[in-house]
Structures are given as structure tokens and as C-alpha cells.
Design an enzyme around this catalytic site. Structure first.
Site, mmCIF file in Angstrom:
data_model
loop_
_atom_site.group_PDB
_atom_site.id
_atom_site.type_symbol
_atom_site.label_atom_id
_atom_site.label_comp_id
_atom_site.label_asym_id
_atom_site.label_seq_id
_atom_site.Cartn_x
_atom_site.Cartn_y
_atom_site.Cartn_z
ATOM 1 N N GLU A 123 -6.085 9.805 10.624
ATOM 2 C CA GLU A 123 -7.140 9.031 11.260
ATOM 3 C C GLU A 123 -8.302 8.853 10.279
ATOM 4 O O GLU A 123 -8.895 9.849 9.839
ATOM 5 C CB GLU A 123 -7.613 9.779 12.513
ATOM 6 N N SER A 129 -20.870 14.519 5.492
ATOM 7 C CA SER A 129 -19.900 15.453 6.073
ATOM 8 C C SER A 129 -18.765 15.677 5.087
ATOM 9 O O SER A 129 -18.361 14.764 4.374
ATOM 10 C CB SER A 129 -19.286 14.862 7.354
ATOM 11 N N GLU A 157 -25.272 15.764 -0.972
ATOM 12 C CA GLU A 157 -23.804 15.664 -0.988
ATOM 13 C C GLU A 157 -23.216 16.591 -2.048
ATOM 14 O O GLU A 157 -22.213 17.266 -1.819
ATOM 15 C CB GLU A 157 -23.356 14.226 -1.320
ATOM 16 N N MET A 191 -12.156 5.337 -2.638
ATOM 17 C CA MET A 191 -12.520 4.302 -1.672
ATOM 18 C C MET A 191 -11.317 3.542 -1.126
ATOM 19 O O MET A 191 -11.382 2.351 -0.879
ATOM 20 C CB MET A 191 -13.544 3.349 -2.309
ATOM 21 N N ARG A 192 -10.215 4.245 -0.932
ATOM 22 C CA ARG A 192 -9.031 3.612 -0.358
ATOM 23 C C ARG A 192 -8.589 4.360 0.897
ATOM 24 O O ARG A 192 -8.736 5.569 0.988
ATOM 25 C CB ARG A 192 -7.872 3.642 -1.364
ATOM 26 N N ILE A 193 -8.022 3.589 1.807
ATOM 27 C CA ILE A 193 -7.360 4.204 2.961
ATOM 28 C C ILE A 193 -5.991 4.663 2.485
ATOM 29 O O ILE A 193 -5.299 3.930 1.785
ATOM 30 C CB ILE A 193 -7.244 3.171 4.106
ATOM 31 N N ARG A 237 0.820 -1.201 0.000
ATOM 32 C CA ARG A 237 0.000 0.000 0.000
ATOM 33 C C ARG A 237 0.865 1.267 0.000
ATOM 34 O O ARG A 237 0.614 2.215 -0.732
ATOM 35 C CB ARG A 237 -0.906 0.024 1.230
ATOM 36 N N HIS A 255 -17.897 12.293 3.083
ATOM 37 C CA HIS A 255 -18.226 11.004 3.694
ATOM 38 C C HIS A 255 -19.728 10.958 3.975
ATOM 39 O O HIS A 255 -20.289 11.912 4.539
ATOM 40 C CB HIS A 255 -17.436 10.834 4.999
ATOM 41 N N ASN A 308 -12.379 15.403 2.171
ATOM 42 C CA ASN A 308 -13.086 14.179 1.789
ATOM 43 C C ASN A 308 -14.567 14.378 2.063
ATOM 44 O O ASN A 308 -14.938 15.034 3.030
ATOM 45 C CB ASN A 308 -12.567 13.008 2.641
ATOM 46 N N ASP A 338 -11.445 8.883 8.314
ATOM 47 C CA ASP A 338 -12.709 9.617 8.470
ATOM 48 C C ASP A 338 -12.762 10.372 9.798
ATOM 49 O O ASP A 338 -13.839 10.641 10.320
ATOM 50 C CB ASP A 338 -13.921 8.679 8.341
HETATM 51 C C1 GAR Z 1 -20.556 9.230 -2.223
HETATM 52 O O1 GAR Z 1 -21.768 8.895 -1.620
HETATM 53 C C2 GAR Z 1 -19.500 9.540 -1.185
HETATM 54 O O2 GAR Z 1 -20.015 10.199 -0.056
HETATM 55 C C3 GAR Z 1 -19.025 8.162 -0.823
HETATM 56 O O3 GAR Z 1 -18.977 7.472 -2.041
HETATM 57 C C4 GAR Z 1 -19.961 8.008 -2.932
HETATM 58 C C5 GAR Z 1 -19.290 8.378 -4.235
HETATM 59 O O4 GAR Z 1 -20.247 8.713 -5.206
HETATM 60 N N1 GAR Z 1 -17.739 8.201 -0.198
HETATM 61 C C6 GAR Z 1 -17.327 7.335 0.718
HETATM 62 O O5 GAR Z 1 -18.019 6.407 1.100
HETATM 63 C C7 GAR Z 1 -15.929 7.570 1.249
HETATM 64 N N2 GAR Z 1 -15.604 6.609 2.258
HETATM 65 P P1 GAR Z 1 -19.782 9.416 -6.562
HETATM 66 O O6 GAR Z 1 -18.676 8.542 -7.155
HETATM 67 O O7 GAR Z 1 -21.010 9.398 -7.431
HETATM 68 O O8 GAR Z 1 -19.306 10.792 -6.245
#
Ligand code: GAR
Length: 210
Positions: free
Chosen positions: A143, A136, A174, A90-92, A65, A109, A107, A145
Site C-alpha cells: 500500500e 515519517s 528528516e 521516487m517510484r512506486i 514496471r 516520507h 521509507n 505510503d
Molecule cells: C526527502 O524529503 C524525502 O522525505 C522525500 O524526498 C526527499 C529526498 O531528499 N521522499 C519522498 O517524497 C518519498 N515519496 P534527499 O534525496 O535529499 O534525501
């Protein structure tokens, strides 16, 4: 104008919302890069159509990683962004890679942080019997999220809601939230200081609401 790099793993609707905000004249920024870890991310296609440079770097080409993250952030830095926006990335991220960007990386979330860090946020809010849910935008720190929350949008949970209805209702909120926060940054109204977030140079005592 502010130079923004966006990182996205999937659909890219939050990225699209930023492009649209710029199109409407509500966001004065240049998108210098859309970076992704997934070859089939629709966000890459959106970027190509919008004339935004793209970078695809796949984790399976790296042993560890931290090697992947070092390479990714080195390539991102080469585009000289001022700010990084994680929009469904979607990665740490490895702490060493993100350290130089603390205060310059945000970010989105899909929960009312500090509730429900990590995955399956809609399911967990429903299971807990919450009456409200939301999203959010926060500064990214090592850390997961867990960085300081800049702004939130709230969605009442109604009888009959399931994971899908919640996700569907939350998504347009969002989009507004992320575009609003990025334009505050573009207008130089937000900063991360040793004492937390400053909004218009005053300490932000609780997250902004959208
Ligand atoms: C969104 O709902 C965002 O909040 C979430 O992924 C989706 C992406 O949608 N993010 C996470 O879960 C981060 N851990 P999008 O590709 O249509 O913008």
C-alpha cells in the site's frame, strides 16, 4: 554489522545523513549498495565518493514496471542486504517485487502519515491549514505510503511558511529521524510482526517521536 542497501532517485541528503551517522560512530552498518533509477542522481556521486558500490538501472530500458522492478530487486538481492532503505526513491514499487522485503524495507516520507501519502506533501499541509507538519519513517508494504509507521518528527507550521521554508526546515529533521530509525534496526530493536511493530519486543502502540 547490518548490511544496508539504499535506494535514492535524487539529491541523496538522507543517504548522506546515514553515511555521516556511521562516520560519527552512531550507526554500526555496512552500506553494500546505493541503487538509483536516475543517471543524474547526486546520491550516486555521494556513494562513489564514499566507496559504496552503486547500481544504476533505468526504467526506460524495460517495457513494464513489473519487469523493471523484478530486475532491480534481483540485482539488489545479489548484494545480500539485510535491510533496504528508501531515501528519496521516487517510484512506486510493484507488489511482487517488494513482497520478499516486507519487514526489511523502510521509507522516509515528508508528512505526518497517515496524512498526505504521495506527492506535494508540504503544499497539501499548507493548503489544509495544518498547524503542524513533519516526516515519517515506515515499513514499506504494497500500500503506497501506507505501511506501519515506526517514527515521526514534528515541525510547527508558522505564519509566513511556504513550501520552500517547510521543506528547508523539515530536511534536517528528516536526516535525524532516518538515522535514528536505521540505528534502532542496526541494534536489532525493531521488528515487524503479525501484530504490528515491536519495539524492544513490546508492541509499539503509536509511532516513536523524534
Ligand atoms: C526527502 O524529503 C524525502 O522525505 C522525500 O524526498 C526527499 C529526498 O531528499 N521522499 C519522498 O517524497 C518519498 N515519496 P534527499 O534525496 O535529499 O534525501
Amino acid at each position: 554489522p547490518l548490511r544496508i542497501a539504499v535506494l535514492a532517485s535524487g539529491r541523496g541528503s538522507n543517504f548522506a545523513a546515514l553515511l555521516a551517522a556511521r562516520e560519527r560512530g552512531e550507526l554500526s552498518a555496512d552500506f553494500v549498495l546505493l541503487a538509483s533509477d536516475k543517471p543524474d542522481a547526486a546520491a550516486l556521486q555521494l556513494a562513489r565518493m564514499a566507496g559504496v558500490p552503486t547500481l544504476l538501472l533505468e526504467p526506460h530500458d524495460y517495457a513494464e514496471r513489473r519487469d523493471y522492478d523484478a530486475a532491480l530487486f534481483e540485482r539488489i538481492a545479489a548484494s545480500k542486504p539485510d535491510v533496504l532503505v528508501l531515501a528519496g526513491f521516487m517510484r512506486i514499487i510493484d507488489g511482487d517485487a517488494l513482497k520478499p522485503w516486507v519487514g526489511r524495507m523502510i521509507n522516509i516520507h515528508p508528512s505526518l502519515l497517515p496524512k498526505y501519502r504521495g506527492l506535494h506533501t508540504h503544499r497539501r499541509a499548507l493548503k489544509a491549514g495544518d498547524t503542524e507538519h513533519g516526516a515519517s519513517v515506515h515499513y514499506v508494504t504494497a500500500e503506497l505510503d501506507g505501511g506501519p509507521v515506526i517514527a515521526q518528527t514534528v515541525l510547527p507550521i508558522e505564519a509566513g511558511d511556504d513550501e520552500n521554508t517547510l521543506a528547508t526546515k523539515l530536511l534536517p529533521l528528516e536526516h535525524q529521524l532516518l538515522a535514528a530509525v536505521v540505528s534502532l534496526i542496526a541494534d536489532d530493536r525493531l521488528a515487524l510482526t503479525d501484530n504490528g511493530i515491536a519495539f524492544d519486543s513490546e508492541p509499539l502502540r503509536k509511532p516513536l517521536r523524534w
